[in-house]
Design a protein around this motif. Structure first.
Motif, mmCIF file in Angstrom:
data_model
loop_
_atom_site.group_PDB
_atom_site.id
_atom_site.type_symbol
_atom_site.label_atom_id
_atom_site.label_comp_id
_atom_site.label_asym_id
_atom_site.label_seq_id
_atom_site.Cartn_x
_atom_site.Cartn_y
_atom_site.Cartn_z
ATOM 1 N N ASP A 1 0.850 -1.189 0.000
ATOM 2 C CA ASP A 1 0.000 0.000 0.000
ATOM 3 C C ASP A 1 0.895 1.251 0.000
ATOM 4 O O ASP A 1 0.860 2.057 0.928
ATOM 5 N N PRO A 2 1.724 1.401 -1.054
ATOM 6 C CA PRO A 2 2.761 2.440 -1.030
ATOM 7 C C PRO A 2 2.248 3.875 -1.048
ATOM 8 O O PRO A 2 2.895 4.759 -0.474
ATOM 9 N N LEU A 3 1.122 4.153 -1.681
ATOM 10 C CA LEU A 3 0.646 5.531 -1.746
ATOM 11 C C LEU A 3 0.191 6.038 -0.383
ATOM 12 O O LEU A 3 0.331 7.220 -0.076
ATOM 13 N N ILE A 4 -0.324 5.146 0.440
ATOM 14 C CA ILE A 4 -0.779 5.552 1.776
ATOM 15 C C ILE A 4 0.346 5.422 2.807
ATOM 16 O O ILE A 4 0.557 6.306 3.623
ATOM 17 N N TRP A 5 1.102 4.348 2.726
ATOM 18 C CA TRP A 5 2.080 4.075 3.769
ATOM 19 C C TRP A 5 3.506 4.495 3.406
ATOM 20 O O TRP A 5 4.414 4.388 4.216
ATOM 21 N N GLU A 6 3.700 4.959 2.192
ATOM 22 C CA GLU A 6 4.963 5.513 1.729
ATOM 23 C C GLU A 6 6.154 4.617 2.106
ATOM 24 O O GLU A 6 6.150 3.439 1.788
ATOM 25 N N GLU A 7 7.175 5.144 2.824
ATOM 26 C CA GLU A 7 8.375 4.358 3.119
ATOM 27 C C GLU A 7 8.081 3.168 4.028
ATOM 28 O O GLU A 7 8.794 2.163 3.996
ATOM 29 N N LYS A 8 7.030 3.236 4.846
ATOM 30 C CA LYS A 8 6.675 2.105 5.715
ATOM 31 C C LYS A 8 6.163 0.912 4.908
ATOM 32 O O LYS A 8 6.058 -0.194 5.434
ATOM 33 N N ASN A 9 5.826 1.130 3.645
ATOM 34 C CA ASN A 9 5.358 0.041 2.798
ATOM 35 C C ASN A 9 6.419 -1.053 2.643
ATOM 36 O O ASN A 9 6.095 -2.178 2.296
ATOM 37 N N GLU A 10 7.669 -0.714 2.918
ATOM 38 C CA GLU A 10 8.749 -1.706 2.836
ATOM 39 C C GLU A 10 8.626 -2.765 3.924
ATOM 40 O O GLU A 10 9.159 -3.859 3.792
ATOM 41 N N ASP A 11 7.948 -2.435 5.009
ATOM 42 C CA ASP A 11 7.741 -3.398 6.097
ATOM 43 C C ASP A 11 6.818 -4.516 5.622
ATOM 44 O O ASP A 11 5.887 -4.271 4.848
ATOM 45 N N PRO A 12 7.025 -5.736 6.096
ATOM 46 C CA PRO A 12 6.117 -6.834 5.732
ATOM 47 C C PRO A 12 4.781 -6.696 6.474
ATOM 48 O O PRO A 12 4.701 -6.944 7.669
ATOM 49 N N ALA A 13 3.752 -6.261 5.747
ATOM 50 C CA ALA A 13 2.476 -5.947 6.404
ATOM 51 C C ALA A 13 1.288 -6.448 5.591
ATOM 52 O O ALA A 13 1.345 -6.578 4.371
ATOM 53 N N LEU A 14 0.211 -6.684 6.318
ATOM 54 C CA LEU A 14 -1.108 -6.954 5.747
ATOM 55 C C LEU A 14 -1.908 -5.669 5.924
ATOM 56 O O LEU A 14 -1.981 -5.131 7.027
ATOM 57 N N TYR A 15 -2.489 -5.179 4.833
ATOM 58 C CA TYR A 15 -3.294 -3.962 4.855
ATOM 59 C C TYR A 15 -4.755 -4.331 4.661
ATOM 60 O O TYR A 15 -5.089 -5.105 3.763
ATOM 61 N N ILE A 16 -5.604 -3.776 5.507
ATOM 62 C CA ILE A 16 -7.047 -4.034 5.456
ATOM 63 C C ILE A 16 -7.745 -2.768 4.977
ATOM 64 O O ILE A 16 -7.457 -1.671 5.463
ATOM 65 N N HIS A 17 -8.666 -2.946 4.028
ATOM 66 C CA HIS A 17 -9.391 -1.812 3.450
ATOM 67 C C HIS A 17 -10.890 -2.082 3.372
ATOM 68 O O HIS A 17 -11.322 -3.219 3.243
ATOM 69 N N ARG A 18 -11.660 -1.010 3.436
ATOM 70 C CA ARG A 18 -13.086 -0.979 3.111
ATOM 71 C C ARG A 18 -13.918 -2.015 3.874
ATOM 72 O O ARG A 18 -14.635 -2.793 3.278
ATOM 73 N N ILE A 19 -13.857 -1.968 5.173
ATOM 74 C CA ILE A 19 -14.726 -2.828 5.981
ATOM 75 C C ILE A 19 -16.145 -2.262 5.899
ATOM 76 O O ILE A 19 -16.366 -1.093 6.195
ATOM 77 N N ALA A 20 -17.077 -3.095 5.482
ATOM 78 C CA ALA A 20 -18.480 -2.680 5.390
ATOM 79 C C ALA A 20 -19.343 -3.770 6.013
ATOM 80 O O ALA A 20 -19.232 -4.945 5.651
ATOM 81 N N THR A 21 -20.195 -3.364 6.945
ATOM 82 C CA THR A 21 -21.020 -4.306 7.703
ATOM 83 C C THR A 21 -22.492 -4.110 7.386
ATOM 84 O O THR A 21 -22.983 -2.986 7.321
ATOM 85 N N ASP A 22 -23.192 -5.224 7.225
ATOM 86 C CA ASP A 22 -24.650 -5.181 7.056
ATOM 87 C C ASP A 22 -25.250 -4.649 8.362
ATOM 88 O O ASP A 22 -24.891 -5.111 9.443
ATOM 89 N N PRO A 23 -26.166 -3.676 8.279
ATOM 90 C CA PRO A 23 -26.759 -3.116 9.502
ATOM 91 C C PRO A 23 -27.400 -4.163 10.412
ATOM 92 O O PRO A 23 -27.433 -3.977 11.628
ATOM 93 N N ASP A 24 -27.879 -5.260 9.841
ATOM 94 C CA ASP A 24 -28.470 -6.316 10.665
ATOM 95 C C ASP A 24 -27.451 -6.956 11.602
ATOM 96 O O ASP A 24 -27.829 -7.655 12.546
ATOM 97 N N PHE A 25 -26.154 -6.738 11.334
ATOM 98 C CA PHE A 25 -25.103 -7.373 12.124
ATOM 99 C C PHE A 25 -24.235 -6.370 12.880
ATOM 100 O O PHE A 25 -23.244 -6.755 13.496
ATOM 101 N N ARG A 26 -24.600 -5.097 12.845
ATOM 102 C CA ARG A 26 -23.844 -4.093 13.604
ATOM 103 C C ARG A 26 -23.937 -4.406 15.086
ATOM 104 O O ARG A 26 -24.922 -4.939 15.567
ATOM 105 N N GLY A 27 -22.867 -4.047 15.807
ATOM 106 C CA GLY A 27 -22.848 -4.254 17.252
ATOM 107 C C GLY A 27 -22.423 -5.649 17.659
ATOM 108 O O GLY A 27 -22.434 -5.979 18.844
ATOM 109 N N GLN A 28 -22.025 -6.476 16.701
ATOM 110 C CA GLN A 28 -21.613 -7.845 17.010
ATOM 111 C C GLN A 28 -20.096 -8.006 17.033
ATOM 112 O O GLN A 28 -19.591 -9.113 16.979
ATOM 113 N N ASN A 29 -19.382 -6.875 17.085
ATOM 114 C CA ASN A 29 -17.928 -6.896 17.218
ATOM 115 C C ASN A 29 -17.245 -7.634 16.067
ATOM 116 O O ASN A 29 -16.291 -8.378 16.274
ATOM 117 N N LEU A 30 -17.736 -7.430 14.861
ATOM 118 C CA LEU A 30 -17.181 -8.134 13.706
ATOM 119 C C LEU A 30 -15.751 -7.705 13.395
ATOM 120 O O LEU A 30 -14.954 -8.517 12.930
#
Length: 171
Positions: free
Chosen positions: A71-100
């Motif tokens: 994710d170099p555009l967001i994390w710039e020089e830190k992108n060199e680190d071995p990382a997992l990047y998580i994007h766009r978490i979207a929850t169905d309203p029927d399941f909100r509040g369930q600590n997903l």
């Protein structure tokens, strides 16, 4: 109740976009910063590359998100680190509040270790204090606010935006 985490499939794409629309409407109600209409081809590519995920509860999609190992555009020089990047978490309203998100974090720790990553990272656009607090409760360290130098190729909500960066170091 049966809960599973699986890769999203091409059959899920309409549901993914339904959840994105719901999340965008929620963001609009809460703040000025909200997601744009995402490119369908981008999401399809994520599905085909096994980078789009879902939590299913009793066979119904409760939550979706995407991952990447770069994710170099967001994390710039830190992108060199071995990382997992998580994007766009979207929850169905029927399941909100369930600590997903906590469930995503548990899954992400295992997935990151399996893929020899030392960090799990996320970002959000805008200074949403409630979301910052929630992600901290899920185990992320809030690294602060950042202004991106180059947003070419990123979704439109990153243009001229302040970004909150979050990181979890794995042992």
């Amino acid at each position: 109740m049966t809960t599973e985490i699986n890769n999203s499939t091409t059959e899920d794409i309409d549901e993914i976009f339904r959840l994105y629309r719901i999340a965008t409407d929620f963001q609009k109600a809460k703040s000025a910063v909200h997601w744009p209409e995402f490119d369908r081809r981008m999401v399809l590519d994520e599905i085909l590359e096994n980078r789009q995920w879902k939590i299913e509860i009793d066979g119904k999609i409760a939550c979706v998100w995407a991952t990447t190992f770069s994710d170099p555009l967001i994390w710039e020089e830190k992108n060199e680190d071995p990382a997992l990047y998580i994007h766009r978490i979207a929850t169905d309203p029927d399941f909100r509040g369930q600590n997903l998100v906590a469930g995503i974090v548990r899954w992400a720790k295992d997935y990151a270790v399996l893929n020899r990553k030392k960090f799990i990272r996320m970002d959000t656009v805008g200074e949403n204090k409630g979301l910052i607090s929630y992600y901290e409760k899920c185990g992320f360290k809030f690294l602060g606010l950042s202004t991106l130098k180059n947003t070419e190729g990123l979704p439109a909500h990153y243009d001229n935006a302040t970004v909150c960066l979050f990181e979890m170091k794995l042992d």
